[in-house]
Design a protein around this motif. Structure first.
Motif, PDB file in Angstrom:
ATOM      1  N   ARG A  72     -19.150  -1.560 -13.001  1.00 25.82           N
ATOM      2  CA  ARG A  72     -17.700  -1.862 -13.096  1.00 25.82           C
ATOM      3  C   ARG A  72     -17.582  -1.902 -14.408  1.00 25.82           C
ATOM      4  O   ARG A  72     -16.489  -1.575 -15.014  1.00 25.82           O
ATOM      5  N   ARG A 113       0.840  -1.221  -0.017  1.00 25.41           N
ATOM      6  CA  ARG A 113      -0.127   0.023  -0.052  1.00 25.41           C
ATOM      7  C   ARG A 113       0.701   1.312   0.066  1.00 25.41           C
ATOM      8  O   ARG A 113       0.467   2.116  -0.705  1.00 25.41           O
ATOM      9  N   SER A 158      -1.297   3.935  -6.769  1.00 28.01           N
ATOM     10  CA  SER A 158      -2.767   3.859  -6.811  1.00 28.01           C
ATOM     11  C   SER A 158      -3.183   2.323  -6.673  1.00 28.01           C
ATOM     12  O   SER A 158      -2.390   1.532  -6.817  1.00 28.01           O
ATOM     13  N   SER A 159      -4.475   2.160  -6.265  1.00 24.63           N
ATOM     14  CA  SER A 159      -4.845   0.647  -6.069  1.00 24.63           C
ATOM     15  C   SER A 159      -4.712  -0.036  -7.787  1.00 24.63           C
ATOM     16  O   SER A 159      -4.988  -1.323  -7.657  1.00 24.63           O
ATOM     17  N   GLU A 160      -4.585   0.715  -8.697  1.00 25.12           N
ATOM     18  CA  GLU A 160      -4.339   0.036 -10.095  1.00 25.12           C
ATOM     19  C   GLU A 160      -3.092  -0.124 -10.509  1.00 25.12           C
ATOM     20  O   GLU A 160      -2.658  -0.703 -11.475  1.00 25.12           O
ATOM     21  N   GLU A 204      -8.985  -8.335  -5.423  1.00 19.08           N
ATOM     22  CA  GLU A 204     -10.309  -7.845  -6.028  1.00 19.08           C
ATOM     23  C   GLU A 204     -10.176  -6.399  -6.831  1.00 19.08           C
ATOM     24  O   GLU A 204     -11.003  -5.984  -7.555  1.00 19.08           O
ATOM     25  N   GLU A 205      -8.749  -6.207  -6.806  1.00 12.45           N
ATOM     26  CA  GLU A 205      -8.620  -4.592  -7.457  1.00 12.45           C
ATOM     27  C   GLU A 205      -8.214  -4.934  -8.849  1.00 12.45           C
ATOM     28  O   GLU A 205      -7.267  -5.777  -9.073  1.00 12.45           O
ATOM     29  N   ASP A 206      -8.616  -3.907  -9.661  1.00 14.43           N
ATOM     30  CA  ASP A 206      -8.274  -4.037 -11.078  1.00 14.43           C
ATOM     31  C   ASP A 206      -6.928  -3.454 -11.437  1.00 14.43           C
ATOM     32  O   ASP A 206      -6.678  -2.312 -10.826  1.00 14.43           O
TER      33      ASP A 206
END
Length: 424
Positions: free
Chosen positions: A378, A130, A135-137, A164-166
């Motif tokens: 989504r 993290r 970013s989460s991508e 679960e993150e793209d």
């Protein structure tokens, strides 16, 4: 300034503002070699620094401490320091030296594995991911390391949280291969076979100039999970799969393709015989447990086929048709399938009859509407993201240069091979 004491003073005095930290970064780079030469004397210095305020300096000291090979005793001493640092360090400081942060985290992973306690590394590496992410991508080099520890510690649910993150941004191709492979294994551990297939499919079809071991192992598991989840497997790969994978994967996975062929016959005795004959091969690949799930799934597939032909059937008839040992065993299979939502049926305990039913889902409940709406949202988000990426690519100088060269070549070829015209 080359003395350890001088470096500590600089770290403590230049960690308060962005300008000071930039100056400190220059000083630490200059002192890097001397720090590594004194690696055995550095661990006491860590007690004089605060990992949250002196993150950059703490990172340089830790990296030097762990640069040489460490014994089990040294690892036991260093692991708490590194875990505390990862938890409390300031992201804006460690991102000034991301390669050092990655190196320290990877060595931390090696040390908890050396100690035989992978569980100790799961939470710190999750925090490290993290803090390194833009970013989460963003798929970082630490994603696969984290998922590996989740696998070894059997913390599958913790690993799922990150799957679960793209992902749209990847640092290194190898990171993507390992992320999807380890992620697929975590999903298998949680019986999330649909998600496992998606991740393993990404490994098999990812761009590659030559075949690699990760893709081969992913393809073996992809075959097995396809049989468990879908009850069938096709050797045809999508057109966008690399030519290297198209040519070579099947040759490296022949026993698994033959297993799929045996599965397609629906004959449980033949399948069990094939598994027994090749048990040593499957065990050496660490896939024997998954192969046994494939065998077990054939009973389910054969029971599901019965629902397409019969409205009612006795447990004895099911046992005979599916080649189970007794009506009681047939009852256990049917009950489990009802519980998992794989068939819809009721069992009359008195006369031992099974009544097969239609799917009761009417797709009009609030929960179902919310799921459909979530899926639509989504898909719309992914569509917008793909449009943005396409626009960025169309403006990329390297892409335009390559496209221009290709266009010239095709224009020239077209000129030499003008198609014949016919009057109709």
């Amino acid at each position: 300034m080359n003395s350890l004491e001088g470096v500590v003073v600089q770290i403590q005095g230049l960690s308060s503002s962005a300008g000071d930290i930039s100056r400190l970064h220059v000083i630490l780079k200059q002192a890097e070699e001397s720090l590594r030469s004194e690696s055995t004397r550095l661990s006491p210095i860590l007690n004089q620094l605060d990992p949250s305020n002196h993150s950059l300096g703490y990172l340089y000291i830790l990296e030097a401490c762990t640069s040489a090979s460490v014994s089990k005793e040294q690892a036991a001493m260093l692991v708490p320091y590194i875990a505390r640092f990862i938890s409390y360090c300031a992201p804006e400081q460690i991102r000034l030296a991301p390669e050092k942060f990655i190196a320290v985290c990877k060595r931390f992973k090696d040390q908890v594995m050396l100690l035989g306690t992978p569980m100790r590394g799961v939470a710190p590496l999750q925090a490290a991911v993290r803090k390194l992410q833009n970013s989460s991508e963003h798929l970082t080099t630490l994603h696969p390391e984290f998922l590996l520890l989740c696998l070894l510690a059997k913390c599958y649910k913790t690993g799922l949280s990150i799957l679960e993150e793209d992902i749209f941004e990847v640092d290194q191709p190898r990171d993507l291969f390992l992320y999807c492979y380890y992620g697929g294994m975590i999903c298998i551990g949680q019986k999330r076979f649909r998600k496992a297939l998606e991740l393993l499919h990404n490994v098999v079809t990812a761009p590659m100039s030559s075949i690699n071991a990760i893709a081969v192992e992913a393809y073996k598991k992809y075959i097995l999970v396809s049989l468990i989840h879908n009850g069938q497997f096709s050797t045809s790969l999508p057109k966008y799969t690399s030519s290297a994978a198209q040519r070579n994967l099947k040759n490296h996975c022949q026993p698994y393709i033959e297993l799929a062929n045996s599965y397609s016959t629906g004959k449980i005795a033949e399948l069990e015989q094939y598994v027994q004959t090749n048990e040593e091969k499957f065990e050496s690949d660490n896939n024997l447990g998954l192969v046994k799930q494939v065998v077990s799934s054939m009973y389910k597939r054969n029971i599901q086929r019965l629902t397409q032909t019969y409205l009612t059937l006795s447990l004895q008839d099911i046992a005979n048709t599916v080649q189970l040992n007794s009506p009681k065993e047939a009852e256990m299979h049917v009950l489990q399938m009802i519980q998992d939502g794989e068939i819809f049926a009721t069992i009359n305990q008195k006369d031992g009859m099974v009544r097969f039913l239609e799917d009761p889902e009417q797709y009009k409940s609030c929960e179902m509407i919310e799921r459909i709406d979530s899926s639509i949202q989504r898909i719309m988000s992914l569509s917008r993201k793909l449009t943005t990426m396409e626009e960025q690519m169309s403006c990329d100088p390297q892409y335009l240069a390559k496209a221009g060269r290709e266009r010239q070549r095709f224009d020239f070829d077209d000129f030499d091979t003008v198609p014949q015209k016919f009057n109709i």
